[in-house]
Write an enzyme that holds these catalytic residues in place. Structure first.
Site, mmCIF file in Angstrom:
data_model
loop_
_atom_site.group_PDB
_atom_site.id
_atom_site.type_symbol
_atom_site.label_atom_id
_atom_site.label_comp_id
_atom_site.label_asym_id
_atom_site.label_seq_id
_atom_site.Cartn_x
_atom_site.Cartn_y
_atom_site.Cartn_z
ATOM 1 N N ILE A 139 0.858 -1.177 0.000
ATOM 2 C CA ILE A 139 0.000 0.000 0.000
ATOM 3 C C ILE A 139 0.895 1.228 0.000
ATOM 4 O O ILE A 139 1.725 1.399 0.889
ATOM 5 C CB ILE A 139 -0.924 0.033 1.239
ATOM 6 C CG1 ILE A 139 -1.754 -1.249 1.335
ATOM 7 C CG2 ILE A 139 -1.811 1.271 1.193
ATOM 8 C CD1 ILE A 139 -2.718 -1.475 0.191
ATOM 9 N N LYS A 140 0.722 2.094 -0.995
ATOM 10 C CA LYS A 140 1.542 3.304 -1.095
ATOM 11 C C LYS A 140 0.931 4.423 -0.255
ATOM 12 O O LYS A 140 -0.221 4.800 -0.459
ATOM 13 C CB LYS A 140 1.660 3.748 -2.557
ATOM 14 C CG LYS A 140 2.501 2.827 -3.423
ATOM 15 C CD LYS A 140 2.455 3.206 -4.885
ATOM 16 C CE LYS A 140 3.275 4.419 -5.202
ATOM 17 N NZ LYS A 140 3.333 4.683 -6.672
ATOM 18 N N ILE A 141 1.723 4.924 0.679
ATOM 19 C CA ILE A 141 1.304 6.020 1.551
ATOM 20 C C ILE A 141 2.315 7.154 1.410
ATOM 21 O O ILE A 141 3.515 6.926 1.566
ATOM 22 C CB ILE A 141 1.218 5.570 3.017
ATOM 23 C CG1 ILE A 141 0.173 4.455 3.175
ATOM 24 C CG2 ILE A 141 0.895 6.748 3.936
ATOM 25 C CD1 ILE A 141 0.071 3.895 4.590
#
Length: 367
Positions: A139-141
């Site tokens: 998950i890209k944060i």
């Protein structure tokens, strides 16, 4: 198989493709890149999805079904993007298994409009993790100030995170602090640390793009001689900071409990300035334990004519510090540069998300 890309991989650099599309998946192109060009991971972003949606007929059936079901726009976007990410994760699962979970990864990002909202970022990370439901997902944060506690929280819950939009050394150290905190909480929660992966996406070419403009404005011979040198120096010093952390007792305690390093990932590695070698941000950032995510154009250029000569990071720390000192001496305000790049990066991410929403809306009308 490309011998040059094979050599790069043998140097300990994981080669990821910065692109995904359903056409690439259904034609077997991604399998070919894994087999022939040493690709072991994929990253995505809204612009990539918008481009894929506007070409060909790969999405027509799903778009028709979403329209018939009356799914709202934002849910339609999530249904479309998670479908592709899930498929790519399945294609890369053999790589994931062969590397014991290090590679074979696929990244999808949270809605960038949430970049300044910690709670909503965490909620969306959980939702995406559940929707894709694949162990080889990232998950890209974004590494905004508000994103830091979201990163720690996601990791503490066993969600593997690709921290994106890192420009500054100070923020990168804060990202590593969030990563360590998340792992410590996960350990306290009784989670298996060996199943939690993370990478930190340190952006490269945009640094040169902004600093070069400022050097051109200064215009002195000393300033102009520094064009094209800031980005690589900045990234090399980021790796030095990574080594500092992974040599610390705090990290060693987590490693003993099964944790894995948060590898530096070189992002934005396509060369924007045609005056520079098109493989610059690959050739000059070769060192073991890193990821380089490349657009296909850069991947093909590296396969064709890159010069892989060994480690081009660790031996050059002093040179990197000297470059940063010289930039300061000619009048470059590093803190202002990285602050601008983060704000600009968040704005561009938001604009690309809006573009994706618009593209899906258009395609739904036509379905």
């Amino acid at each position: 198989m490309s011998e040059i890309l094979k050599r790069l991989s043998e140097q300990g650099v994981s080669i990821w493709l910065d692109d995904i599309s359903r056409e690439r998946l259904r034609t077997g192109n991604l399998e070919s890149l894994i087999r022939e060009k040493s690709v072991v991971g994929v990253t995505s972003n809204p612009t990539i999805f918008a481009s894929a949606l506007s070409k060909g007929d790969a999405y027509d059936t799903q778009l028709h079904d979403l329209k018939v079901r009356g799914v709202d726009l934002e849910e339609a976007v999530r249904a479309i993007t998670t479908y592709d990410i899930r498929w790519a994760a399945d294609v890369l699962k053999p790589v994931y298994d062969a590397t014991r979970g290090v590679d074979g990864r696929v990244s999808i990002e949270v809605d960038p409009r949430l970049a300044r909202d910690t709670d909503k970022t965490v909620a969306e990370a959980r939702a995406l993790w559940w929707m894709v439901d694949r162990p080889n997902l990232f998950i890209k944060i974004p590494a905004t100030v508000e994103g830091l506690p979201a990163i720690a929280q996601a990791i503490s819950e066993g969600i593997s995170v690709n921290v994106t939009l890192i420009f500054s050394l100070e923020r990168y150290r804060a990202v590593m602090e969030a990563w360590l905190t998340g792992l410590e909480r996960a350990k306290a929660n009784g989670l298996d640390l060996s199943g939690i992966e993370s990478v930190a996406s340190f952006f490269v070419s945009r640094v040169d793009g902004e600093i070069d403009k400022r050097l051109d404005k200064i215009g002195t011979p000393e300033a102009l001689q520094l064009r094209g040198k800031a980005a690589v120096a900045n990234a090399r010093l980021a790796f030095a900071a990574f080594e500092d952390v992974t040599n610390s007792p705090r990290w060693q305690a987590l490693a003993a409990a099964g944790a894995r390093p948060q590898r530096p990932l070189w992002a934005s590695t396509g060369t924007k300035n045609p005056e520079y070698p098109d493989t610059l941000y690959v050739d000059d950032l070769v060192t073991a334990g890193t990821v380089n995510t490349m657009p296909e154009k850069t991947l093909n250029a590296v396969a064709d004519h890159s010069k892989i000569t060994g480690d081009t990071v660790r031996p050059f720390y002093e040179q990197a510090w000297n470059t940063m000192a010289a930039l300061k001496e000619v009048g470059i305000d590093y803190d202002d540069v990285v602050r601008f790049l983060e704000e600009d990066g968040v704005a561009k991410f938001e604009a690309s998300w809006t573009e994706l929403l618009s593209t899906v809306a258009t395609e739904l009308k036509k379905a």
